[in-house]
Design a protein around this motif. Structure first.
Motif, PDB file in Angstrom:
ATOM      1  N   UNK A  98      17.596 109.169  13.406  1.00  0.00           N
ATOM      2  CA  UNK A  98      18.138 110.524  13.261  1.00  0.00           C
ATOM      3  C   UNK A  98      18.842 110.912  14.548  1.00  0.00           C
ATOM      4  N   UNK A  99      19.946 111.653  14.391  1.00  0.00           N
ATOM      5  CA  UNK A  99      20.583 112.215  15.580  1.00  0.00           C
ATOM      6  C   UNK A  99      19.663 113.286  16.143  1.00  0.00           C
ATOM      7  N   UNK A 100      19.747 113.570  17.451  1.00  0.00           N
ATOM      8  CA  UNK A 100      18.863 114.596  18.005  1.00  0.00           C
ATOM      9  C   UNK A 100      19.063 115.931  17.308  1.00  0.00           C
ATOM     10  N   UNK A 115      32.040 143.536  25.434  1.00  0.00           N
ATOM     11  CA  UNK A 115      32.502 143.738  24.061  1.00  0.00           C
ATOM     12  C   UNK A 115      33.116 145.124  23.863  1.00  0.00           C
ATOM     13  N   UNK A 165      15.226 117.523  22.752  1.00  0.00           N
ATOM     14  CA  UNK A 165      15.260 116.150  22.238  1.00  0.00           C
ATOM     15  C   UNK A 165      16.308 115.304  22.956  1.00  0.00           C
ATOM     16  N   UNK A 212       9.425 110.929  17.103  1.00  0.00           N
ATOM     17  CA  UNK A 212      10.046 110.573  18.392  1.00  0.00           C
ATOM     18  C   UNK A 212       9.179 110.812  19.618  1.00  0.00           C
ATOM     19  N   UNK A 213       8.522 111.967  19.645  1.00  0.00           N
ATOM     20  CA  UNK A 213       7.823 112.354  20.867  1.00  0.00           C
ATOM     21  C   UNK A 213       6.728 111.352  21.226  1.00  0.00           C
ATOM     22  N   UNK A 251      28.550 132.201  28.985  1.00  0.00           N
ATOM     23  CA  UNK A 251      29.029 132.052  27.613  1.00  0.00           C
ATOM     24  C   UNK A 251      29.708 133.333  27.130  1.00  0.00           C
ATOM     25  N   UNK A 264      26.156 122.010  24.101  1.00  0.00           N
ATOM     26  CA  UNK A 264      25.249 122.892  23.367  1.00  0.00           C
ATOM     27  C   UNK A 264      25.005 124.197  24.112  1.00  0.00           C
ATOM     28  N   UNK A 267      19.579 119.541  17.293  1.00  0.00           N
ATOM     29  CA  UNK A 267      20.086 120.494  18.279  1.00  0.00           C
ATOM     30  C   UNK A 267      20.480 121.801  17.609  1.00  0.00           C
ATOM     31  N   UNK A 268      20.399 122.847  18.388  1.00  0.00           N
ATOM     32  CA  UNK A 268      20.942 124.115  17.929  1.00  0.00           C
ATOM     33  C   UNK A 268      22.262 124.285  18.654  1.00  0.00           C
ATOM     34  N   UNK A 269      23.367 124.135  17.932  1.00  0.00           N
ATOM     35  CA  UNK A 269      24.649 124.206  18.626  1.00  0.00           C
ATOM     36  C   UNK A 269      24.873 125.588  19.231  1.00  0.00           C
ATOM     37  N   UNK A 270      25.709 125.603  20.238  1.00  0.00           N
ATOM     38  CA  UNK A 270      26.050 126.843  20.919  1.00  0.00           C
ATOM     39  C   UNK A 270      26.454 127.919  19.920  1.00  0.00           C
ATOM     40  N   UNK A 325      30.582 132.817  21.561  1.00  0.00           N
ATOM     41  CA  UNK A 325      30.726 133.813  22.605  1.00  0.00           C
ATOM     42  C   UNK A 325      29.903 135.071  22.358  1.00  0.00           C
ATOM     43  N   UNK A 326      29.849 135.519  21.129  1.00  0.00           N
ATOM     44  CA  UNK A 326      29.146 136.783  20.864  1.00  0.00           C
ATOM     45  C   UNK A 326      27.644 136.571  20.939  1.00  0.00           C
ATOM     46  N   UNK A 327      26.962 137.386  21.708  1.00  0.00           N
ATOM     47  CA  UNK A 327      25.508 137.292  21.727  1.00  0.00           C
ATOM     48  C   UNK A 327      24.890 138.531  21.089  1.00  0.00           C
ATOM     49  N   UNK A 328      25.702 139.554  20.829  1.00  0.00           N
ATOM     50  CA  UNK A 328      25.176 140.745  20.156  1.00  0.00           C
ATOM     51  C   UNK A 328      25.329 140.574  18.658  1.00  0.00           C
TER      52      UNK A 328
END
Ligand SMILES: [Zn+2]
Lengths: 351, 211
Positions: free
Chosen positions: B197-199, A234, A49, B73-74, A177, A43, B201-204, B207-210
């Motif tokens: 429920x599966x945890x 970039x 969690x 869960x918590x 990343x 992730x 998550x916010x997946x990665x 590469x681009x962060x802009x």
């Protein structure tokens, strides 16, 4: 209770490491850590969690392993210590619930302590010369970037400054990343920086301009730096140019290290405290230790760096702080404390 | 004699015992709250108070029963972590119990009969649901299906009664553990919480962060 050299078991679950440590006074007997870092790798950062689920699974086995490593029995303990905050609330609550139940099952006093002050307490363990106060402490990890003034470990700690956005460790993860490197970013950036020129690119040093120094004299900011690196990379890619990985990594790392060390050394100088202590997982970064040691020497400041196994989040530092509280005659915490994700550093022990 | 803990809804802590001669189940103490936000704060005081009210030293307990959910869960984890740690402290077994089974058992022993649908709040506009067909010869509830999740607006019609529970009694959790132990029916469920429920998550973001 033995208050001269108390045997204390410490439980730490504020982030992604399940840590259980056992100390006798300021002697380290066990330091066992189960990390869920690999589960977070896909992730690109710590998922609360996922961390909390991993703590619940790991805690029992980690306590058993620590007892075995220390060759002590639960019946031998004088007290239990646990991290009450700051950290991830759901993760902290696993440790708090377990620590309270363990303490009651054995009729032991419980000490709910501050994670950040625990990082400072780690320095007391097995050290040849005792920690002198006052000292400035720079604590840097994936979860926090804080500059403290420690006048007395168990009674007087002041927050000088902290990050106003990302923690330094987070900046390493995010820039890794950007560069297409895996998580966690610290060691990856280090590897990529090998042979690179740290002065090749002048990346911004957050909160160091004169006007920032008024409102944020001892605070840190890394999100602008991360964005600057991303933009720089970039732009090169958009222009069809090769990205000089080693130079980017080395220049980024230098920007982080420079601002961390500059503010820490300045704090020592301005406050007239000739002592600096480093703590937190990012201290594993060799360049940070190198620059800190050079500049501390140049300024006549005594630099202390605990062993790396005690710099990353661990239960031994929580046990160490708990033992200090016992030895200083502090009363135990009640049973009503909770997990405080934003526990201020001035609250060394939670009632 | 067992300490029992359930934090799948509020927080409930009990001390229960089963008389070896008469087979009678007794609740020696039960303390709790339906507050769903303060599990970590109250768990310690409740354990201390339940033991004091029952007049029982930890070393006299033969195990610790824990409600394994489903539940938010918590909070759920606080009780399971506490039950595990207490069991470790007294060096006795930890006995996991599905929390819905405890709800069903409470209803049947209070007089309900026939098919029973148990539902609890699973947040995110969903219910956790289990269906039961009464008690078996050992006095344990017969779970026909579940626990599972259903959207709030798609709750199936019950075949008989429906009970939406806001609290789970730790005394019932402990009673089921005692009954299952006596009938050699342990374990009632696995050691993992019934997250369903599966945890989240916010997946990665890549590469681009802009943006
Ligand atoms: Zn830390």
């Amino acid at each position: 209770m033995n208050t001269r050299e108390p045997l204390v078991l410490g439980i730490e679950t504020s982030c992604d490491e399940t840590g259980v440590g056992i100390v006798r006074g300021d002697a380290l007997l066990a330091n066992v850590i189960a990390s869920s870092m690999e589960e977070h790798a896909r992730y690109g950062g710590v998922v609360p969690e996922v961390a909390a689920r991993a703590h619940l699974e790991a805690l029992g086995p980690t306590i058993r392993a620590a007892l075995a490593e220390a060759s002590v029995d639960l019946d031998d303990l004088d007290a239990v210590a646990v991290t009450s905050g700051p950290g991830l609330a759901g993760a902290l609550m696993v440790g708090v619930g377990a620590a309270k139940a363990l303490a009651i099952s054995k009729g032991l006093p419980i000490y709910a302590v501050n994670h950040l002050v625990g990082h400072v307490g780690a320095d007391l363990l097995d050290s040849a010369d005792p920690l002198e106060t006052p000292t400035v402490a720079l604590l840097v990890s994936g979860g926090h970037t804080s500059l403290l003034l420690v006048r007395d470990l168990v009674s007087d700690v002041e927050l000088l400054g902290e990050t106003i956005d990302d923690a330094a460790g987070e900046a390493f993860d995010k820039v890794a990343r950007v560069l297409g490197l895996p998580y966690p970013g610290g060691p990856e950036i280090d590897r990529a920086a090998m042979g690179g020129d740290p002065d090749a690119i002048r990346f911004p040093r957050g909160l160091t301009r004169p006007k920032d120094l008024v409102a944020h004299r001892w605070d840190f900011s890394f999100s602008g730096l991360k964005t600057a690196v991303a933009r720089w990379v970039e732009q090169r890619e958009a222009a069809g140019e090769a990205v000089p990985m080693a130079d980017v990594a080395a220049s980024f790392r230098e920007a982080v290290v420079d601002v961390l060390v500059s503010k820490a050394i300045d704090a020592c100088t301005e406050l007239g405290v000739p002592r600096l202590l480093l703590g937190g997982g990012v201290i594993a970064n060799a360049r940070l230790r190198e620059v800190a040691s050079e500049r501390a020497d140049a300024s006549g400041i005594a630099l202390r760096i605990p062993p790396l196994s005690l710099c990353t989040d661990n239960g031994a530092m929580i046990a160490a702080l708990g033992a200090q509280l016992v030895m200083a005659g502090h009363a135990p915490s009640g049973l009503g404390f909770g997990a405080d994700s934003t526990l201020p550093v001035t609250e060394i022990q939670v009632d | 004699m067992l300490l029992a803990i359930d934090t799948s809804t509020g927080t409930s802590v009990a001390v229960v015992d089963r008389d070896r001669a008469t087979h009678e189940l007794r609740t020696l103490a039960e303390v709790g709250t339906d507050d769903t936000m303060r599990h970590a704060e109250v768990i310690g005081g409740f354990i201390r108070d339940a033991l004091a009210e029952a007049g029982v030293e930890p070393a006299r307990l033969s195990g610790v029963a824990g409600g394994m959910g489903p539940g938010p869960f918590t909070g759920l984890r606080v009780g399971i972590a506490a039950a595990h740690a207490f069991a470790l402290g007294i060096d006795r077994p930890f006995v996991p119990v599905p929390s819905h089974d405890a709800i069903a058992w409470s209803r049947y022993t209070a007089g309900d009969e026939g098919p029973l649908q148990v539902v609890t709040d699973a947040r995110r506009r969903e219910y956790a649901i289990s269906e039961y067909d009464g008690l078996d010869a050992d006095g344990l509830p017969v779970r026909r299906s579940g626990p599972g999740l259903v959207p709030r607006d798609a709750l199936p019609e019950p075949r008989g009664l429906r009970f939406e529970a806001a609290v789970v009694s730790a005394a019932a959790v402990g009673a089921l553990a005692e009954l299952a132990f006596a009938a050699r029916r342990l374990p009632l469920t696995g050691d993992a919480p019934l997250y369903l429920r599966a945890p989240d998550v916010t997946p990665s973001a890549g590469k681009r962060v802009l943006r």
